[in-house]
Design a protein around this motif. Structure first.
Motif, PDB file in Angstrom:
ATOM      1  N   GLY A 216      -6.592   6.065   3.899  1.00  0.00           N
ATOM      2  CA  GLY A 216      -6.452   5.568   2.529  1.00  0.00           C
ATOM      3  C   GLY A 216      -5.470   4.414   2.444  1.00  0.00           C
ATOM      4  N   LEU A 217      -4.348   4.530   3.167  1.00  0.00           N
ATOM      5  CA  LEU A 217      -3.366   3.447   3.190  1.00  0.00           C
ATOM      6  C   LEU A 217      -3.955   2.194   3.821  1.00  0.00           C
ATOM      7  CD1 LEU A 217      -0.231   5.520   4.183  1.00  0.00           C
ATOM      8  CD2 LEU A 217      -0.536   4.250   2.052  1.00  0.00           C
ATOM      9  N   GLU A 218      -4.732   2.385   4.885  1.00  0.00           N
ATOM     10  CA  GLU A 218      -5.383   1.248   5.542  1.00  0.00           C
ATOM     11  C   GLU A 218      -6.351   0.556   4.586  1.00  0.00           C
ATOM     12  OE1 GLU A 218      -6.334  -1.622   8.120  1.00  0.00           O
ATOM     13  OE2 GLU A 218      -4.818  -0.109   8.572  1.00  0.00           O
ATOM     14  N   ALA A 219      -7.121   1.352   3.842  1.00  0.00           N
ATOM     15  CA  ALA A 219      -8.069   0.779   2.877  1.00  0.00           C
ATOM     16  C   ALA A 219      -7.338   0.013   1.777  1.00  0.00           C
ATOM     17  CB  ALA A 219      -8.937   1.884   2.278  1.00  0.00           C
ATOM     18  N   MET A 220      -6.231   0.571   1.293  1.00  0.00           N
ATOM     19  CA  MET A 220      -5.447  -0.095   0.254  1.00  0.00           C
ATOM     20  C   MET A 220      -4.850  -1.402   0.782  1.00  0.00           C
ATOM     21  SD  MET A 220      -4.159  -0.131  -2.824  1.00  0.00           S
ATOM     22  CE  MET A 220      -3.833   1.409  -3.625  1.00  0.00           C
ATOM     23  N   ALA A 221      -4.323  -1.380   2.003  1.00  0.00           N
ATOM     24  CA  ALA A 221      -3.755  -2.599   2.600  1.00  0.00           C
ATOM     25  C   ALA A 221      -4.843  -3.647   2.805  1.00  0.00           C
ATOM     26  CB  ALA A 221      -3.071  -2.267   3.920  1.00  0.00           C
TER      27      ALA A 221
ATOM     28  N   ALA B  87       0.835  -1.208   0.000  1.00  0.00           N
ATOM     29  CA  ALA B  87       0.000   0.000   0.000  1.00  0.00           C
ATOM     30  C   ALA B  87       0.868   1.256   0.000  1.00  0.00           C
ATOM     31  CB  ALA B  87      -0.936  -0.012   1.209  1.00  0.00           C
ATOM     32  N   LEU B  88       1.915   1.257   0.810  1.00  0.00           N
ATOM     33  CA  LEU B  88       2.819   2.401   0.849  1.00  0.00           C
ATOM     34  C   LEU B  88       3.502   2.616  -0.500  1.00  0.00           C
ATOM     35  CD1 LEU B  88       4.418   1.917   4.354  1.00  0.00           C
ATOM     36  CD2 LEU B  88       3.209   3.965   3.584  1.00  0.00           C
TER      37      LEU B  88
ATOM     38  N   PRO C  45      -1.050  12.287   8.939  1.00  0.00           N
ATOM     39  CA  PRO C  45      -2.152  11.526   9.538  1.00  0.00           C
ATOM     40  C   PRO C  45      -3.352  11.372   8.596  1.00  0.00           C
ATOM     41  CG  PRO C  45      -1.254  13.052  11.141  1.00  0.00           C
ATOM     42  CD  PRO C  45      -0.585  13.363   9.817  1.00  0.00           C
ATOM     43  N   ASP C  46      -3.560  12.319   7.692  1.00  0.00           N
ATOM     44  CA  ASP C  46      -4.675  12.224   6.744  1.00  0.00           C
ATOM     45  C   ASP C  46      -4.496  11.089   5.738  1.00  0.00           C
ATOM     46  OD1 ASP C  46      -5.798  14.425   7.981  1.00  0.00           O
ATOM     47  OD2 ASP C  46      -5.007  15.862   6.509  1.00  0.00           O
ATOM     48  N   ASP C  47      -3.256  10.634   5.546  1.00  0.00           N
ATOM     49  CA  ASP C  47      -2.976   9.556   4.593  1.00  0.00           C
ATOM     50  C   ASP C  47      -3.333   8.174   5.137  1.00  0.00           C
ATOM     51  OD1 ASP C  47      -1.872  11.447   2.844  1.00  0.00           O
ATOM     52  OD2 ASP C  47       0.130  11.208   3.722  1.00  0.00           O
ATOM     53  N   ILE C  48      -3.391   8.041   6.434  1.00  0.00           N
ATOM     54  CA  ILE C  48      -3.539   6.720   7.064  1.00  0.00           C
ATOM     55  C   ILE C  48      -4.827   5.988   6.651  1.00  0.00           C
ATOM     56  CG2 ILE C  48      -3.601   5.470   9.267  1.00  0.00           C
ATOM     57  CD1 ILE C  48      -0.850   6.725   8.475  1.00  0.00           C
TER      58      ILE C  48
END
Length: 176
Positions: A123-128, A71-72, A118-121
């Motif tokens: 979206g990254l969680e959803a992608m992971a 995801a990252l 913190p706003d990126d987390i």
């Protein structure tokens, strides 16, 4: 991100020692680790606790790590490499010593660094989580995007140049 905690690394030895006491000395002995490197570094920590077998916890942790790493890479376009993998129990009383494995080595001359807020987390969680859902499918129902994503990840590991070109070409499908 998907059960993975990212810790910034200021001093490599103390950061590793804070997580797993005995692993720092082993990690610093590896030829792939440069202790005084100026490269931006982060320690990705997966805490797995439970009554299950140690191997099952390690397998689940490795999956969480790869989903977060993918995801990252896909969302930040960062050229993230995994220099070392450490597996073990954080307490001073444990069954065995930490297992430390050398992986990719220090990055080359050019790197794209991921900068997170913190706003990126979310979206990254959803992608992971999407990566996790794709991996959970039965073997004969895995879409081609999984192969493309695996090739994309593989393209960031050291290899012969023509292997990297093939991996990047196939990985382009994942990026698109």
């Amino acid at each position: 991100i998907h059960h993975v905690r990212l810790e910034p690394v200021r001093a490599l030895e103390s950061t590793i020692s804070h997580e797993i006491k005995e692993a720092a000395a082993e990690a610093l002995r590896l030829p792939t680790v440069v202790p005084g490197s100026r490269e931006p570094r982060v320690l990705a920590v997966v805490d797995a606790r439970g009554e299950r077998d140690e191997w099952e916890l390690a397998k689940e942790s490795r999956s969480h790590f790869w989903h977060a790493l993918t995801a990252l890479r896909l969302t930040t376009a960062a050229t993230i490499v995994q220099v070392v993998e450490i597996e073990g129990q954080p307490s001073m009383v444990h069954i065995g010593a930490p297992l430390v494995r050398a992986l990719d080595g220090e990055p080359g001359y050019w790197r794209r660094v991921a900068v997170l807020t913190p706003d990126d987390i979310p979206g990254l969680e959803a992608m992971a989580q999407t990566m996790c859902d794709l991996d959970a499918r039965p073997p004969n129902d895995i879409p081609s995007i999984v192969l493309a994503i695996n090739r994309f990840n593989r393209s960031l590991r050291p290899a012969i140049w023509h292997d990297e070109v093939v991996d990047l070409a196939i990985g382009l499908e994942a990026a698109l």
